[in-house]
Design a protein around this motif. Structure first.
Motif, PDB file in Angstrom:
ATOM      1  N   LYS A  29      -3.906   1.101  -6.554  1.00 46.22           N
ATOM      2  CA  LYS A  29      -2.649   0.832  -6.186  1.00 46.22           C
ATOM      3  C   LYS A  29      -2.466   1.719  -4.992  1.00 46.22           C
ATOM      4  O   LYS A  29      -1.777   1.154  -4.065  1.00 46.22           O
ATOM      5  CB  LYS A  29      -1.580   0.848  -7.148  1.00 46.22           C
ATOM      6  CG  LYS A  29      -1.676  -0.417  -8.146  1.00 46.22           C
ATOM      7  CD  LYS A  29      -0.548  -0.399  -9.080  1.00 46.22           C
ATOM      8  CE  LYS A  29      -0.660  -1.526  -9.884  1.00 46.22           C
ATOM      9  NZ  LYS A  29       0.377  -1.928 -10.963  1.00 46.22           N
ATOM     10  N   GLU A  32      -4.639   0.776  -1.911  1.00 50.95           N
ATOM     11  CA  GLU A  32      -3.764  -0.403  -1.530  1.00 50.95           C
ATOM     12  C   GLU A  32      -2.690  -0.335  -0.600  1.00 50.95           C
ATOM     13  O   GLU A  32      -2.411  -0.950   0.511  1.00 50.95           O
ATOM     14  CB  GLU A  32      -3.747  -1.575  -2.487  1.00 50.95           C
ATOM     15  CG  GLU A  32      -4.965  -2.046  -3.107  1.00 50.95           C
ATOM     16  CD  GLU A  32      -4.680  -2.928  -4.420  1.00 50.95           C
ATOM     17  OE1 GLU A  32      -3.448  -3.410  -4.630  1.00 50.95           O
ATOM     18  OE2 GLU A  32      -5.416  -3.301  -4.832  1.00 50.95           O
ATOM     19  N   GLU A  35      -3.577   1.240   2.632  1.00 48.32           N
ATOM     20  CA  GLU A  35      -4.134   0.354   3.558  1.00 48.32           C
ATOM     21  C   GLU A  35      -3.305  -0.618   4.195  1.00 48.32           C
ATOM     22  O   GLU A  35      -3.394  -1.137   5.562  1.00 48.32           O
ATOM     23  CB  GLU A  35      -5.089  -0.626   2.641  1.00 48.32           C
ATOM     24  CG  GLU A  35      -5.897  -1.552   3.695  1.00 48.32           C
ATOM     25  CD  GLU A  35      -6.842  -2.416   2.690  1.00 48.32           C
ATOM     26  OE1 GLU A  35      -7.552  -3.226   3.219  1.00 48.32           O
ATOM     27  OE2 GLU A  35      -7.074  -2.134   1.550  1.00 48.32           O
TER      28      GLU A  35
END
Length: 52
Positions: A29, A32, A35
């Protein structure tokens, strides 16, 4: 039950493999989120270049 599965994984696959899988799942997580932040920053940089 969970402890038995964890011990079984360690005995079957080895400690380094189990720790690597655990860390990858735990940090998924966060990766992500990083990102998404990079993509948002990229968008803002491209947008500011277009204004010039």
């Amino acid at each position: 039950m969970l402890d038995e599965q964890f011990i079984n994984l360690i005995s079957n696959n080895g400690f380094p493999i189990v720790i690597s899988i655990y860390l990858l799942l735990r940090f998924e997580k966060k990766i992500e989120c990083l990102e998404q932040s990079i993509q948002a920053l990229r968008y803002e940089v491209d947008r500011s270049k277009d204004k010039e």
